[in-house]
Write a protein that holds these residues in place. Structure first.
Motif, PDB file in Angstrom:
ATOM      1  N   SER A  46      87.223 123.319 -69.443  1.00  0.00           N
ATOM      2  CA  SER A  46      88.389 121.781 -69.468  1.00  0.00           C
ATOM      3  C   SER A  46      88.070 121.760 -68.333  1.00  0.00           C
ATOM      4  CB  SER A  46      89.013 122.783 -70.618  1.00  0.00           C
ATOM      5  OG  SER A  46      89.975 121.077 -71.090  1.00  0.00           O
ATOM      6  N   ARG A  47      89.550 120.678 -68.234  1.00  0.00           N
ATOM      7  CA  ARG A  47      89.681 119.839 -67.116  1.00  0.00           C
ATOM      8  C   ARG A  47      90.816 120.573 -66.587  1.00  0.00           C
ATOM      9  NH1 ARG A  47      86.421 115.792 -66.537  1.00  0.00           N
ATOM     10  NH2 ARG A  47      85.389 114.590 -68.920  1.00  0.00           N
ATOM     11  N   ALA A  48      91.670 120.480 -65.470  1.00  0.00           N
ATOM     12  CA  ALA A  48      92.417 121.307 -65.307  1.00  0.00           C
ATOM     13  C   ALA A  48      94.036 120.508 -65.359  1.00  0.00           C
ATOM     14  CB  ALA A  48      92.791 120.839 -63.278  1.00  0.00           C
ATOM     15  N   VAL A  49      93.830 119.109 -65.732  1.00  0.00           N
ATOM     16  CA  VAL A  49      95.184 118.955 -66.549  1.00  0.00           C
ATOM     17  C   VAL A  49      94.833 118.838 -67.803  1.00  0.00           C
ATOM     18  CG1 VAL A  49      94.292 116.509 -67.332  1.00  0.00           C
ATOM     19  CG2 VAL A  49      96.039 117.107 -67.102  1.00  0.00           C
ATOM     20  N   THR A  50      94.135 119.565 -68.930  1.00  0.00           N
ATOM     21  CA  THR A  50      94.152 120.263 -70.546  1.00  0.00           C
ATOM     22  C   THR A  50      94.530 121.684 -69.844  1.00  0.00           C
ATOM     23  OG1 THR A  50      92.067 118.752 -70.884  1.00  0.00           O
ATOM     24  CG2 THR A  50      92.769 120.718 -71.845  1.00  0.00           C
ATOM     25  N   LEU A  51      94.368 122.326 -69.294  1.00  0.00           N
ATOM     26  CA  LEU A  51      94.549 123.068 -68.681  1.00  0.00           C
ATOM     27  C   LEU A  51      96.021 123.714 -68.249  1.00  0.00           C
ATOM     28  CD1 LEU A  51      91.900 125.249 -66.252  1.00  0.00           C
ATOM     29  CD2 LEU A  51      91.569 125.317 -68.982  1.00  0.00           C
ATOM     30  N   ASP A  52      97.198 122.754 -67.495  1.00  0.00           N
ATOM     31  CA  ASP A  52      98.162 123.191 -66.995  1.00  0.00           C
ATOM     32  C   ASP A  52      99.024 122.578 -68.632  1.00  0.00           C
ATOM     33  OD1 ASP A  52      97.733 123.481 -64.509  1.00  0.00           O
ATOM     34  OD2 ASP A  52      97.493 120.909 -63.880  1.00  0.00           O
ATOM     35  N   ARG A  53      98.618 122.464 -69.621  1.00  0.00           N
ATOM     36  CA  ARG A  53      98.965 121.650 -70.850  1.00  0.00           C
ATOM     37  C   ARG A  53      99.452 122.705 -71.443  1.00  0.00           C
ATOM     38  NH1 ARG A  53      98.364 115.644 -72.457  1.00  0.00           N
ATOM     39  NH2 ARG A  53     100.127 116.273 -74.646  1.00  0.00           N
ATOM     40  N   LEU A  54      97.754 123.112 -71.236  1.00  0.00           N
ATOM     41  CA  LEU A  54      97.545 124.594 -72.160  1.00  0.00           C
ATOM     42  C   LEU A  54      98.428 125.562 -72.282  1.00  0.00           C
ATOM     43  CD1 LEU A  54      96.088 126.151 -74.596  1.00  0.00           C
ATOM     44  CD2 LEU A  54      94.481 126.583 -72.537  1.00  0.00           C
ATOM     45  N   ALA A  55      98.042 125.982 -70.929  1.00  0.00           N
ATOM     46  CA  ALA A  55      99.559 127.446 -70.031  1.00  0.00           C
ATOM     47  C   ALA A  55     100.261 127.102 -70.507  1.00  0.00           C
ATOM     48  CB  ALA A  55      99.014 127.136 -69.037  1.00  0.00           C
ATOM     49  N   LEU A  77      85.675 135.208 -75.273  1.00  0.00           N
ATOM     50  CA  LEU A  77      86.409 134.623 -75.809  1.00  0.00           C
ATOM     51  C   LEU A  77      85.725 133.389 -76.219  1.00  0.00           C
ATOM     52  CD1 LEU A  77      88.968 136.147 -77.899  1.00  0.00           C
ATOM     53  CD2 LEU A  77      86.882 136.837 -78.330  1.00  0.00           C
ATOM     54  N   ALA A  78      85.027 132.528 -76.682  1.00  0.00           N
ATOM     55  CA  ALA A  78      84.076 131.123 -76.920  1.00  0.00           C
ATOM     56  C   ALA A  78      84.846 130.564 -78.004  1.00  0.00           C
ATOM     57  CB  ALA A  78      82.861 130.930 -77.126  1.00  0.00           C
ATOM     58  N   VAL A  79      86.064 129.494 -77.318  1.00  0.00           N
ATOM     59  CA  VAL A  79      86.826 129.265 -78.682  1.00  0.00           C
ATOM     60  C   VAL A  79      86.793 127.540 -78.357  1.00  0.00           C
ATOM     61  CG1 VAL A  79      88.622 130.823 -78.065  1.00  0.00           C
ATOM     62  CG2 VAL A  79      88.935 129.608 -76.992  1.00  0.00           C
ATOM     63  N   GLY A  80      85.918 126.721 -77.472  1.00  0.00           N
ATOM     64  CA  GLY A  80      85.636 125.691 -78.089  1.00  0.00           C
ATOM     65  C   GLY A  80      87.151 124.611 -77.652  1.00  0.00           C
ATOM     66  N   ALA A  81      87.298 123.451 -78.770  1.00  0.00           N
ATOM     67  CA  ALA A  81      88.589 122.669 -78.882  1.00  0.00           C
ATOM     68  C   ALA A  81      89.308 123.370 -78.588  1.00  0.00           C
ATOM     69  CB  ALA A  81      87.835 121.803 -80.330  1.00  0.00           C
ATOM     70  N   ALA A  82      90.027 124.431 -79.091  1.00  0.00           N
ATOM     71  CA  ALA A  82      91.028 125.052 -78.844  1.00  0.00           C
ATOM     72  C   ALA A  82      91.851 124.752 -77.731  1.00  0.00           C
ATOM     73  CB  ALA A  82      90.559 126.915 -78.815  1.00  0.00           C
ATOM     74  N   PHE A  83      91.058 124.688 -76.626  1.00  0.00           N
ATOM     75  CA  PHE A  83      92.042 123.972 -75.090  1.00  0.00           C
ATOM     76  C   PHE A  83      92.541 122.989 -75.327  1.00  0.00           C
ATOM     77  CE2 PHE A  83      89.738 126.431 -71.327  1.00  0.00           C
ATOM     78  CZ  PHE A  83      90.007 128.336 -72.952  1.00  0.00           C
TER      79      PHE A  83
END
Length: 199
Positions: free
Chosen positions: A45-54, A122-128
């Motif tokens: 994914s993208r850095a901004v998505t990973l920040d929000r996900l985390a 684990l490949a989780v697709g759109a879960a991020f």
């Protein structure tokens, strides 16, 4: 997804109580990792998505250790870059990597890197995107009816039309071929996937 669950029942008489869905599985695994003290890494994914996900995962599971966040390059990577990513994942201290590169790139990546990263992937697709809050999930009734793909296609037609309009009919054809005995799959009999460099 639901179509896979139906195919298992139709072809093999396996009546699963529910789907094994990436977004749900991710939360269940995060809960277990938080409880057992197993650090996780988020790749894709993208850095901004990973920040929000985390941030959202830490809110939901305060004791979860996120050992690292590595966004996708969204381009083909060189062999050296691939090795560097695998090395960074190994060095992160994570005990498990969640991969969110999109289907089928994430499954190919997990297969190709399974020995280099030396941990479960684990490949989780759109879960991020779902758990980061950047993409809404399909309504429950559409998920239960096996129409989650249609909901996602309507929301992201330019990105997903090939996957769903070309691969869905192919999937149905392959299931039907297995059902009538034209084609049979045997564990271990197929060739491994052709290497594809993804980031």
């Amino acid at each position: 997804g639901q179509p896979v669950r139906w195919a298992l029942r139709w072809l093999h008489g396996v009546a699963l109580a529910d789907r094994v869905r990436g977004p749900t599985l991710m939360l269940q695994v995060c809960e277990a990792c938080a409880r057992e003290g197993i650090p996780v890494l988020l790749y894709g994914s993208r850095a901004v998505t990973l920040d929000r996900l985390a941030a959202n995962l830490k809110t939901r599971f305060p004791t979860l250790v996120i050992a690292g966040r590595m966004p996708s390059a969204f381009r083909e990577l060189s062999e050296d870059e691939q090795l560097a990513i695998a090395g960074a994942i190994r060095a992160s201290g994570a005990g498990l990597t969640f991969v969110g590169l999109g289907c089928p790139r994430q499954e190919v990546w997990a297969y190709e890197n399974r020995e280099m990263i030396s941990m479960p992937a684990l490949a989780v697709g759109a879960a991020f995107d779902f758990h980061a809050g950047t993409l809404p999930e399909a309504p429950g009734w559409m998920q239960r009816a096996g129409l989650e793909w249609l909901y996602r296609l309507a929301r992201e037609p330019r990105r997903l039309w090939r996957r769903y309009l070309l691969l869905n009919p192919l999937y149905l054809l392959m299931v039907a071929a297995q059902r009538v005995g034209i084609h049979r799959l045997h564990a271990g009999s197929g060739a491994p996937p052709r290497p594809v460099r993804v980031g």
